[in-house]
Design a protein around this motif. Sequence first.
Motif, PDB file in Angstrom:
ATOM      1  N   CYS A 257       2.755   0.078 -11.074  1.00  0.00           N
ATOM      2  CA  CYS A 257       2.331   0.766  -9.857  1.00  0.00           C
ATOM      3  C   CYS A 257       3.562   1.160  -9.045  1.00  0.00           C
TER       4      CYS A 257
ATOM      5  N   CYS B 258       3.321  -0.557  -5.436  1.00  0.00           N
ATOM      6  CA  CYS B 258       3.656  -1.982  -5.356  1.00  0.00           C
ATOM      7  C   CYS B 258       5.004  -2.286  -6.014  1.00  0.00           C
TER       8      CYS B 258
ATOM      9  N   CYS C 110      -4.835   1.254  -8.435  1.00  0.00           N
ATOM     10  CA  CYS C 110      -4.158  -0.043  -8.390  1.00  0.00           C
ATOM     11  C   CYS C 110      -5.073  -1.059  -7.695  1.00  0.00           C
TER      12      CYS C 110
ATOM     13  N   ASP D  65      -4.283  -3.700  -6.245  1.00  0.00           N
ATOM     14  CA  ASP D  65      -3.631  -4.270  -5.059  1.00  0.00           C
ATOM     15  C   ASP D  65      -3.554  -3.285  -3.896  1.00  0.00           C
ATOM     16  N   CYS D  66      -3.070  -2.065  -4.150  1.00  0.00           N
ATOM     17  CA  CYS D  66      -2.850  -1.140  -3.026  1.00  0.00           C
ATOM     18  C   CYS D  66      -3.751   0.097  -3.078  1.00  0.00           C
TER      19      CYS D  66
HETATM   20 ZN   LIG Z   1      -0.244  -0.883  -6.185  1.00  0.00          ZN
END
Ligand SMILES: [Zn+2]
Length: 113
Positions: free
Chosen positions: A73, A76, A89, A91-92
């Motif tokens: 990513c 990230c 992603c 996470d983000c």
């Molecule tokens: Zn990410």
Amino acid sequence: MHEMSIAEGVIQLLEEQAQAQHFSRVKTLWLEVGPLASVDVQALSFCFEAVSRHTLAEAATLNIIEVPGLAWCLGCEGQVPIRQRFDACPDCGSYQLQVIQGDELRVKELEVD
Ligand SMILES: [Zn+2]
């Protein structure tokens, strides 16, 4: 069903290998499959059993290793797990992902006679 043509491709590859490496029978084979290869693992096992009849892999045990999907990513600046090619992603939420692993469809190892 495209698993059928994949299974036929695997048999063809085994026959080529058998000629090149002088073996006549495949006992076990390990196939690596990633989630991005869009392969139904159960369907592939079934098709392999069907197409391996009367071939050098007739009695072979097929082991399918499911390789996890991984991407880099950009947001990230790290590796994140993915299940599909166009996943965001986890996470983000960014879509700027570069696939690192997961589109595998290859014979990893063979046990032969
Ligand atoms: Zn990410």
